[in-house]
Design an enzyme around this catalytic site. Structure first.
Site, PDB file in Angstrom:
ATOM      1  N   ASP A  69       0.829  -1.202   0.000  1.00  0.00           N
ATOM      2  CA  ASP A  69       0.000   0.000   0.000  1.00  0.00           C
ATOM      3  C   ASP A  69       0.866   1.256   0.000  1.00  0.00           C
ATOM      4  O   ASP A  69       1.985   1.224  -0.505  1.00  0.00           O
ATOM      5  CB  ASP A  69      -0.924  -0.047   1.234  1.00  0.00           C
ATOM      6  CG  ASP A  69      -2.290   0.564   0.974  1.00  0.00           C
ATOM      7  OD1 ASP A  69      -2.396   1.788   1.016  1.00  0.00           O
ATOM      8  OD2 ASP A  69      -3.244  -0.197   0.722  1.00  0.00           O
ATOM      9  N   HIS A  98      -3.481   6.321   3.343  1.00  0.00           N
ATOM     10  CA  HIS A  98      -4.350   5.186   3.046  1.00  0.00           C
ATOM     11  C   HIS A  98      -3.899   3.913   3.762  1.00  0.00           C
ATOM     12  O   HIS A  98      -4.699   3.220   4.405  1.00  0.00           O
ATOM     13  CB  HIS A  98      -4.370   4.976   1.535  1.00  0.00           C
ATOM     14  CG  HIS A  98      -5.308   3.930   1.045  1.00  0.00           C
ATOM     15  ND1 HIS A  98      -4.920   2.618   0.834  1.00  0.00           N
ATOM     16  CD2 HIS A  98      -6.611   3.973   0.687  1.00  0.00           C
ATOM     17  CE1 HIS A  98      -5.943   1.920   0.377  1.00  0.00           C
ATOM     18  NE2 HIS A  98      -6.987   2.721   0.278  1.00  0.00           N
ATOM     19  N   SER A 290     -11.573  -0.732  -0.186  1.00  0.00           N
ATOM     20  CA  SER A 290     -10.255  -0.857   0.451  1.00  0.00           C
ATOM     21  C   SER A 290     -10.427  -1.285   1.892  1.00  0.00           C
ATOM     22  O   SER A 290      -9.738  -2.176   2.395  1.00  0.00           O
ATOM     23  CB  SER A 290      -9.523   0.487   0.425  1.00  0.00           C
ATOM     24  OG  SER A 290      -8.801   0.683  -0.738  1.00  0.00           O
TER      25      SER A 290
END
Length: 496
Positions: A69, A98, A290
């Protein structure tokens, strides 16, 4: 750079480069993580209770989850259980925000909230594989390097789960797409791979690589509607729906993904852009597939901590067979087998099996079976001219079907296609064979509308227009983080 995970290399070649026979060349391309845009001021998720867990616990011990990520910040909720691998050259940490958020959903201890915002597997370790710059941008080659690193480390570390909450936008069939291939390698090495369905919903056909792969666990997003009860659960409007471009029914199942509270990466792009989504000093609220994928990855870590000998296929089979049902959680609405019921999977003592759960359609190819047999026979004996002639004898409808559903071809033909269709293996000295390989198969018949000439090279992967609009230009920054367009297309999370 060598990439053994896909039996390939990353290299710069001239635009006019002609690949040798037997070599498949795939253009590097930007990849986007599946989160949605804007802040998130909806009700707080009751994710642990929805999964059937106690309010707090110590699940996931002995399992390492690789989170490929944007990086993960060093925060108290992950103290002592976080290892960093930076493949960007920008240093450890999470300038985007994120990856840190997902790590909290997956394995946060809740230390900074008195256990209130604890993850699904709070005793699991997290291998932070950073593959994105501070603005969230990454590429196919960088993600592949990250997966290669996971494969290498898995030989000496207890890496049992990989989470990749990313949508690549690839038009390639899953059989030959490098990202799908790399993830399948990890799967067959015994690592359960969890991917996001993407945020392009609610329209059908809104799942792309790697969520399009029948082997991997593809997760859609559940909106819990503010309660831990299952009866009022529904699929979030943004959650990607199947079927895939090759006719597969995806996602496999759905997990909580709406209005979840994860960890905050202080000063990150997301943090600065959406201060209204902060929850205290250490946490942040967001939605997207996600998040749903991270929840599912935590559930897998939890399951594997208890039953260490389960194979990835058995894990998938258990999650699918024990999924809970609700009026609004149906396959037709994008839930796959239903909602993730971790308590049910933990209680099930049998061995799950995902065999046949997401196979390509077995409907016969249109057209004369004898003509298809002639195509396959020509492939099998390596007769280029005969293959070209047999292909030309097929009807337009049959060739169009091959573009969409080539996985149903005779295994010999399919194997040939996977190795050779884009690599000029059929382009020999004979001009007719070369022309057929270049025009009829790769450019015309596999994508239906001059895919090679217009959709891939000119528009989608290698063209300046796509890069400038979607990733590199000011327009991307303005549209993608301020508007719902990013929510649908990128890292599959929303921050409003």
């Amino acid at each position: 750079m060598a990439l053994p995970i896909v039996s390939g290399v990353v290299a710069e070649v001239p635009r006019a480069f002609v690949a040798p026979a037997g070599l498949l060349v795939t253009a590097d391309r930007p990849a986007r993580f599946t989160s949605a845009s804007g802040g998130d001021d909806g009700p707080t998720s009751t994710v642990r209770q929805t999964l059937g867990l106690d309010t707090t616990g110590q699940e996931g011990a002995g399992v390492t989850v690789a989170l490929v990520d944007t990086g993960v910040a060093d925060v108290p909720d992950l103290a002592g259980r976080l290892e960093h691998v930076d493949l960007t050259g920008t240093g450890v940490g999470d300038g985007y925000g994120h990856g840190t958020f997902l790590a909290g959903l997956l394995a946060g201890s809740g230390a900074a909230s008195g256990g209130r915002y604890q993850g699904v597997a709070p005793a699991a370790r997290v291998l932070d594989v950073k593959v994105a710059a501070a603005d969230g941008t990454t590429s196919l080659s960088l993600v592949l390097r990250g997966l290669q690193e996971v494969a290498k480390r898995s030989r000496t570390e207890p890496i049992k789960v990989v989470n990749l909450s990313l949508a690549s936008g690839s038009p390639l069939p899953y059989q030959v797409d490098p990202l799908d291939q790399a993830l399948r390698v990890l799967w067959h090495q015994g690592i359960t791979v969890v991917v996001a369905a993407g945020n392009d919903g609610p329209q059908p056909g809104t799942i792309d690589a790697p969520g399009n792969d029948p082997t991997l666990i593809t997760v859609g997003g559940v909106d819990e509607n503010g309660t831990a009860a299952h009866a009022d659960d529904s699929i979030a409007s943004w959650s990607g729906r199947g079927p895939t471009s090759q006719g597969l029914a995806k996602p496999d199942l759905a997990a909580p993904g709406a209005h979840l509270v994860g960890l905050r990466s202080e000063g990150s792009v997301i943090d600065a852009a959406h201060p209204q989504s902060r929850v205290g000093d250490r946490y942040f609220r967001g939605s997207g597939t996600s998040m749903a994928a991270a929840v599912a990855s935590g559930a897998v870590a939890n399951l594997l901590s208890r039953r260490t000998n389960l194979t990835p296929a058995q894990v998938k089979g258990l999650l699918i067979s024990t999924a809970y049902q609700a009026a609004a959680l149906t396959a037709e609405r994008g839930a796959g087998a239903g909602g993730l019921d971790l308590a049910g999977a933990l209680a099930e003592r049998g061995l799950g099996s995902a065999a046949g759960s997401q196979r390509p359609s077995t409907s016969p190819a249109p057209g004369d079976p004898k003509l298809w047999a002639a195509v396959s026979a020509a492939f099998a004996r390596g007769d280029r001219d005969a293959a070209a002639a047999a292909w030309d004898d097929l009807s337009p409808a049959a060739r169009s079907w091959a573009a969409r559903s080539w996985a149903n071809l005779d295994p010999v033909a399919r194997s040939w296609a996977a190795r050779s269709w884009a690599a000029r293996s059929w382009a020999g000295a004979d001009a007719q064979s070369s022309e057929w390989a270049a025009r009829s198969w790769a450019a015309r018949s596999w994508a239906g509308e001059d895919w090679t000439a217009r959709s891939w090279a000119a528009r989608s992967w290698a063209g300046d227009d796509w890069a400038a609009r979607s990733w590199a230009g000011d327009d991307w920054a303005a549209r993608s983080w301020a508007a719902d367009d990013w929510a649908a297309r990128s890292w599959a999370a929303t921050w409003r």
